[in-house]
Design an enzyme around this catalytic site. Structure first.
Site, PDB file in Angstrom:
ATOM      1  N   CYS A  72       0.842  -1.196   0.000  1.00  0.00           N
ATOM      2  CA  CYS A  72       0.000   0.000   0.000  1.00  0.00           C
ATOM      3  C   CYS A  72       0.885   1.257   0.000  1.00  0.00           C
ATOM      4  O   CYS A  72       0.577   2.240  -0.681  1.00  0.00           O
ATOM      5  CB  CYS A  72      -0.935   0.015   1.205  1.00  0.00           C
ATOM      6  SG  CYS A  72      -2.406  -1.021   1.021  1.00  0.00           S
ATOM      7  N   HIS A 116      -0.300  -8.451   0.985  1.00  0.00           N
ATOM      8  CA  HIS A 116      -1.125  -7.649   0.059  1.00  0.00           C
ATOM      9  C   HIS A 116      -1.091  -8.446  -1.238  1.00  0.00           C
ATOM     10  O   HIS A 116      -0.006  -8.647  -1.804  1.00  0.00           O
ATOM     11  CB  HIS A 116      -0.546  -6.235  -0.105  1.00  0.00           C
ATOM     12  CG  HIS A 116      -1.304  -5.332  -1.031  1.00  0.00           C
ATOM     13  ND1 HIS A 116      -1.728  -4.064  -0.672  1.00  0.00           N
ATOM     14  CD2 HIS A 116      -1.698  -5.512  -2.325  1.00  0.00           C
ATOM     15  CE1 HIS A 116      -2.356  -3.506  -1.689  1.00  0.00           C
ATOM     16  NE2 HIS A 116      -2.346  -4.353  -2.713  1.00  0.00           N
ATOM     17  N   HIS A 148      -0.648 -10.181  -4.529  1.00  0.00           N
ATOM     18  CA  HIS A 148       0.213  -9.821  -5.661  1.00  0.00           C
ATOM     19  C   HIS A 148       0.523 -11.044  -6.505  1.00  0.00           C
ATOM     20  O   HIS A 148       0.515 -12.173  -6.023  1.00  0.00           O
ATOM     21  CB  HIS A 148       1.523  -9.181  -5.171  1.00  0.00           C
ATOM     22  CG  HIS A 148       2.275 -10.010  -4.189  1.00  0.00           C
ATOM     23  ND1 HIS A 148       1.968 -10.064  -2.852  1.00  0.00           N
ATOM     24  CD2 HIS A 148       3.341 -10.835  -4.348  1.00  0.00           C
ATOM     25  CE1 HIS A 148       2.804 -10.868  -2.223  1.00  0.00           C
ATOM     26  NE2 HIS A 148       3.648 -11.360  -3.116  1.00  0.00           N
ATOM     27  N   HIS A 186       3.439 -12.546  -9.100  1.00  0.00           N
ATOM     28  CA  HIS A 186       4.806 -12.439  -9.620  1.00  0.00           C
ATOM     29  C   HIS A 186       4.751 -12.758 -11.109  1.00  0.00           C
ATOM     30  O   HIS A 186       4.287 -13.839 -11.500  1.00  0.00           O
ATOM     31  CB  HIS A 186       5.723 -13.469  -8.951  1.00  0.00           C
ATOM     32  CG  HIS A 186       5.891 -13.302  -7.475  1.00  0.00           C
ATOM     33  ND1 HIS A 186       7.011 -12.735  -6.906  1.00  0.00           N
ATOM     34  CD2 HIS A 186       5.086 -13.639  -6.435  1.00  0.00           C
ATOM     35  CE1 HIS A 186       6.895 -12.742  -5.587  1.00  0.00           C
ATOM     36  NE2 HIS A 186       5.730 -13.291  -5.267  1.00  0.00           N
TER      37      HIS A 186
END
Ligand code: 5GP
Ligand code: ZN
Length: 114
Positions: free
Chosen positions: A8, A98, A100, A102
Site C-alpha cells: 500500500c 497484500h 500480488h 509475480h
C-alpha cells in the site's frame, strides 16, 4: 490503504519503487530481489491481504491484474512465454500480505513444481 502495509505504501509512493505499469485498478513494479531477468510484482490498488480473501465482491481485481500482466509481458518482450505465481498465506510462502502476482520471464523457467 491498510496501515503498515508495504505494498500500500509503494502504491501511494511513500516507499520508492521501479514502476512498470499503472492504471485505475493495478500497480506494477520490479521486485527488489529478482528471480528472473524480468520479475515484476502486479498488485491491485485495493488492499486485499491474499488470494484466500477473494470473493464475489472483489474478484474483478484478479481479472484486472491479468489484463495488466498481458500488457506488461508484451511491453517487456516476453514473447516466448512467462510464468505467473501467487503465494497465499504462510504455507504458500507469502511474505507480504497484500495480494500480488509475480510475473517472471526473460529465460526458460527451469524449476517446475507442477
Ligand atoms: P511473496 O513472498 O509475498 O510472494 O513476495 C513478496 C515479494 O516482494 C518478494 O519477491 C520480495 O523480493 C518483494 N519485496 C519485498 N520488499 C520489497 C520492496 O520494498 N520493494 C520491492 N520492489 N519488492 C519487495
Ligand atoms: Zn496493502
Amino acid at each position: 490503504m491498510a496501515d503498515n502495509c508495504l505494498f500500500c505504501k509503494i502504491i501511494a509512493g511513500e516507499i520508492p519503487s521501479t514502476k512498470v505499469y499503472e492504471d485505475e485498478h493495478v500497480f506494477a513494479f520490479r521486485d527488489i530481489n529478482p528471480q528472473a531477468p524480468v520479475h515484476v510484482l502486479v498488485v491491485p490498488k485495493s488492499h486485499i491481504a491474499c488470494a484466500a480473501d477473494i470473493n464475489a465482491d472483489n474478484s474483478a481485481v484478479v481479472a484486472h491484474c491479468y489484463e495488466a500482466i498481458s500488457k506488461i509481458a508484451r511491453a517487456e518482450g516476453l514473447n516466448n512465454g512467462y510464468r505467473v505465481i501467487n503465494n497465499c498465506g504462510e504455507d504458500g510462502g507469502q511474505t507480504v500480505m497484500h495480494l500480488h502476482f509475480h510475473l517472471l520471464g526473460g529465460e526458460k523457467m527451469t524449476e517446475k513444481m507442477i
